[in-house]
Design a protein around this motif. Structure first.
Motif, PDB file in Angstrom:
ATOM      1  N   ALA A   1      75.437  56.164  18.040  1.00 31.89           N
ATOM      2  CA  ALA A   1      74.002  55.955  17.824  1.00 31.89           C
ATOM      3  C   ALA A   1      73.323  57.317  17.694  1.00 31.89           C
ATOM      4  O   ALA A   1      73.713  58.276  18.358  1.00 31.89           O
ATOM      5  CB  ALA A   1      73.390  55.183  18.982  1.00 31.89           C
ATOM      6  N   THR A   2      72.344  57.401  16.828  1.00 34.42           N
ATOM      7  CA  THR A   2      71.567  58.641  16.682  1.00 34.42           C
ATOM      8  C   THR A   2      70.098  58.276  16.491  1.00 34.42           C
ATOM      9  O   THR A   2      69.776  57.186  16.020  1.00 34.42           O
ATOM     10  CB  THR A   2      71.990  59.456  15.426  1.00 34.42           C
TER      11      THR A   2
ATOM     12  N   TYR B   1      61.607  58.112   8.845  1.00 33.97           N
ATOM     13  CA  TYR B   1      60.707  57.016   9.196  1.00 33.97           C
ATOM     14  C   TYR B   1      59.707  56.729   8.067  1.00 33.97           C
ATOM     15  O   TYR B   1      59.646  55.593   7.599  1.00 33.97           O
ATOM     16  CB  TYR B   1      60.088  57.284  10.577  1.00 33.97           C
TER      17      TYR B   1
ATOM     18  N   GLU C   1      63.392  45.314  13.190  1.00 36.10           N
ATOM     19  CA  GLU C   1      64.228  46.504  13.051  1.00 36.10           C
ATOM     20  C   GLU C   1      65.638  46.159  13.529  1.00 36.10           C
ATOM     21  O   GLU C   1      65.802  45.609  14.607  1.00 36.10           O
ATOM     22  CB  GLU C   1      63.667  47.646  13.911  1.00 36.10           C
TER      23      GLU C   1
ATOM     24  N   GLY D   1      68.808  47.949  14.825  1.00 30.94           N
ATOM     25  CA  GLY D   1      69.206  49.282  15.302  1.00 30.94           C
ATOM     26  C   GLY D   1      68.061  49.949  16.038  1.00 30.94           C
ATOM     27  O   GLY D   1      67.348  50.786  15.487  1.00 30.94           O
TER      28      GLY D   1
ATOM     29  N   SER E   1      66.898  55.027  19.718  1.00 33.83           N
ATOM     30  CA  SER E   1      66.043  55.690  20.705  1.00 33.83           C
ATOM     31  C   SER E   1      64.787  54.902  21.057  1.00 33.83           C
ATOM     32  O   SER E   1      64.116  55.207  22.028  1.00 33.83           O
ATOM     33  CB  SER E   1      65.603  57.026  20.122  1.00 33.83           C
TER      34      SER E   1
ATOM     35  N   GLY F   1      61.632  54.574  16.283  1.00 42.00           N
ATOM     36  CA  GLY F   1      61.249  53.822  15.074  1.00 42.00           C
ATOM     37  C   GLY F   1      60.427  52.590  15.419  1.00 42.00           C
ATOM     38  O   GLY F   1      59.484  52.224  14.704  1.00 42.00           O
TER      39      GLY F   1
ATOM     40  N   VAL G   1      66.480  44.845  17.373  1.00 42.05           N
ATOM     41  CA  VAL G   1      67.771  44.373  17.883  1.00 42.05           C
ATOM     42  C   VAL G   1      68.758  45.536  17.905  1.00 42.05           C
ATOM     43  O   VAL G   1      68.878  46.266  16.916  1.00 42.05           O
ATOM     44  CB  VAL G   1      68.323  43.225  16.989  1.00 42.05           C
ATOM     45  N   GLU G   2      69.446  45.712  19.027  1.00 36.94           N
ATOM     46  CA  GLU G   2      70.430  46.793  19.169  1.00 36.94           C
ATOM     47  C   GLU G   2      71.733  46.204  19.682  1.00 36.94           C
ATOM     48  O   GLU G   2      71.741  45.450  20.659  1.00 36.94           O
ATOM     49  CB  GLU G   2      69.888  47.861  20.128  1.00 36.94           C
ATOM     50  N   ILE G   3      72.848  46.576  19.049  1.00 37.58           N
ATOM     51  CA  ILE G   3      74.140  45.986  19.418  1.00 37.58           C
ATOM     52  C   ILE G   3      74.784  46.671  20.613  1.00 37.58           C
ATOM     53  O   ILE G   3      75.504  46.047  21.378  1.00 37.58           O
ATOM     54  CB  ILE G   3      75.090  45.978  18.190  1.00 37.58           C
TER      55      ILE G   3
ATOM     56  N   ASP H   1      73.801  41.416  18.109  1.00 35.54           N
ATOM     57  CA  ASP H   1      74.197  41.849  16.763  1.00 35.54           C
ATOM     58  C   ASP H   1      73.030  41.587  15.792  1.00 35.54           C
ATOM     59  O   ASP H   1      72.761  40.445  15.427  1.00 35.54           O
ATOM     60  CB  ASP H   1      75.446  41.067  16.349  1.00 35.54           C
ATOM     61  N   GLY H   2      72.369  42.668  15.387  1.00 36.95           N
ATOM     62  CA  GLY H   2      71.205  42.539  14.508  1.00 36.95           C
ATOM     63  C   GLY H   2      71.551  42.091  13.099  1.00 36.95           C
ATOM     64  O   GLY H   2      70.655  41.700  12.333  1.00 36.95           O
TER      65      GLY H   2
ATOM     66  N   THR I   1      68.644  50.063  10.156  1.00 31.36           N
ATOM     67  CA  THR I   1      68.754  51.520  10.294  1.00 31.36           C
ATOM     68  C   THR I   1      70.209  51.961  10.466  1.00 31.36           C
ATOM     69  O   THR I   1      70.477  53.006  11.042  1.00 31.36           O
ATOM     70  CB  THR I   1      67.842  52.046  11.432  1.00 31.36           C
TER      71      THR I   1
ATOM     72  N   ARG J   1      77.563  47.819  12.740  1.00 30.13           N
ATOM     73  CA  ARG J   1      78.654  47.187  13.483  1.00 30.13           C
ATOM     74  C   ARG J   1      78.428  45.671  13.474  1.00 30.13           C
ATOM     75  O   ARG J   1      77.504  45.191  12.858  1.00 30.13           O
ATOM     76  CB  ARG J   1      78.652  47.717  14.926  1.00 30.13           C
TER      77      ARG J   1
HETATM   78  N1  SAH Z   1      66.078  53.227  14.533  1.00 35.45           N
HETATM   79  C1  SAH Z   1      66.765  54.154  15.420  1.00 35.45           C
HETATM   80  C2  SAH Z   1      67.916  54.835  14.721  1.00 35.45           C
HETATM   81  C3  SAH Z   1      69.102  54.126  15.049  1.00 35.45           C
HETATM   82  S1  SAH Z   1      70.689  54.704  14.454  1.00 35.45           S
HETATM   83  C4  SAH Z   1      65.833  55.164  16.002  1.00 35.45           C
HETATM   84  O1  SAH Z   1      64.681  55.227  15.590  1.00 35.45           O
HETATM   85  O2  SAH Z   1      66.270  55.916  16.896  1.00 35.45           O
HETATM   86  C5  SAH Z   1      71.398  53.130  14.152  1.00 35.45           C
HETATM   87  C6  SAH Z   1      71.471  52.201  15.341  1.00 35.45           C
HETATM   88  O3  SAH Z   1      71.955  50.953  14.872  1.00 35.45           O
HETATM   89  C7  SAH Z   1      72.428  52.637  16.459  1.00 35.45           C
HETATM   90  O4  SAH Z   1      71.735  52.624  17.672  1.00 35.45           O
HETATM   91  C8  SAH Z   1      73.513  51.566  16.424  1.00 35.45           C
HETATM   92  O5  SAH Z   1      74.079  51.290  17.699  1.00 35.45           O
HETATM   93  C9  SAH Z   1      72.755  50.379  15.887  1.00 35.45           C
HETATM   94  N2  SAH Z   1      73.556  49.314  15.284  1.00 35.45           N
HETATM   95  C10 SAH Z   1      74.687  49.407  14.540  1.00 35.45           C
HETATM   96  N3  SAH Z   1      75.097  48.185  14.165  1.00 35.45           N
HETATM   97  C11 SAH Z   1      74.195  47.299  14.664  1.00 35.45           C
HETATM   98  C12 SAH Z   1      74.078  45.879  14.616  1.00 35.45           C
HETATM   99  N4  SAH Z   1      74.963  45.110  13.964  1.00 35.45           N
HETATM  100  N5  SAH Z   1      73.029  45.312  15.256  1.00 35.45           N
HETATM  101  C13 SAH Z   1      72.115  46.058  15.930  1.00 35.45           C
HETATM  102  N6  SAH Z   1      72.181  47.404  16.009  1.00 35.45           N
HETATM  103  C14 SAH Z   1      73.211  48.011  15.396  1.00 35.45           C
END
Ligand code: SAH
Length: 231
Positions: free
Chosen positions: A75-76, A83, A100, A102, A105, A108, A125-127, A153-154, A170, A226
């Motif tokens: 993750a980054t 943005y 959103e 991902g 942090s 976003g 949603v964050e996985i 799972d987003g 993202t 993912r």
């Molecule tokens: N929008 C974030 C940037 C995220 S980087 C920000 O502003 O900081 C991408 C993110 O997507 C990572 O945190 C990663 O874990 C997540 N991700 C990857 N596959 C995903 C999925 N299937 N569902 C939800 N999140 C996912």
């Protein structure tokens, strides 16, 4: 090789005033470089302190055009210009119901919440469970209590609150997960990095009664999506 050079971790020493000056300068730079056009997105970027969404050891670099690693797997937090790069073509606006994929942090989501306002809704949603806790903690500390945060799972969207006006993925996918197209309103827009051979294109999709219109914006570099629809 494509990528970024991440500066070495350091103890943060910058003051609130220094960060504020850097934030204002960054917004000016984003306007000059045509990434930023709308007043609402500009005001949101001026309002949200990006440094509060970056792990302490990288905090002093908050306004560099570099993505920084976050707790969790791959993750980054994306570069500052990402943005407006996503939100301008998406037409993110006051009153939108925005999804959103991902959370990362939480930055976003915070910027989006400022843009859509209290009449709108942000769902993120964050996985990754570790990343989820990190992003959620940042948003809680900042006082955001009306952003819907989901650890799942987003790629499968978040049906309970659909349909959405706008969706941003993202992470890079091979093709857009069908549930996300289903959960988009007619007239709604979705933006995502899409893998094309060795590169990724940032692609904007617009859903109408006649189908889906596609517009490629530029090349980008994101972590892979993912989950069930992972690339
Ligand atoms: N929008 C974030 C940037 C995220 S980087 C920000 O502003 O900081 C991408 C993110 O997507 C990572 O945190 C990663 O874990 C997540 N991700 C990857 N596959 C995903 C999925 N299937 N569902 C939800 N999140 C996912």
């Amino acid at each position: 090789m494509r990528g970024w050079i991440i500066p070495p971790p350091t103890e943060p020493i910058k003051t609130k005033e220094e960060f504020e000056a850097e934030r204002t300068a960054k917004v000016t730079w984003l306007i000059q470089h045509d990434f930023l056009k709308s007043d609402r997105i500009k005001d949101a970027l001026l309002k949200v302190p990006r440094e509060d969404y970056i792990p302490e050891n990288y905090r002093d670099y908050a306004y560099l055009e570099v993505p920084f690693p976050l707790p969790g797997e791959r993750a980054t937090i994306s570069c500052p210009h990402s943005y407006p790069l996503f939100y301008e073509p998406l037409g993110l606006d006051q009153g939108d119901k925005f999804l959103e994929v991902g959370l990362g942090s939480g930055y976003g989501a915070a910027v989006a919440r400022e843009v859509v306002g209290s009449e709108g809704l942000v769902v993120s949603v964050e996985i990754d469970p570790l990343t989820f806790e990190y992003g959620k903690g940042n948003l809680e500390r900042a006082g955001y209590d009306d952003i819907v945060l989901v650890n799942a799972d987003g790629g499968q969207g978040y049906k309970d609150l659909s349909p959405y006006d706008t969706i941003a993925i993202t992470a890079a996918c091979g093709s857009i997960p069908p549930p996300l197209i289903d959960q988009l309103k007619i007239g709604g827009r979705l933006i995502s990095p899409v893998v094309k051979g060795d590169v990724q294109d940032l692609v904007l999709y617009e859903k109408s009664e006649r189908g889906i219109q596609k517009l490629t914006i530029c090349e980008v570099l994101y972590v892979p999506l993912r989950g069930l629809y992972g690339s």
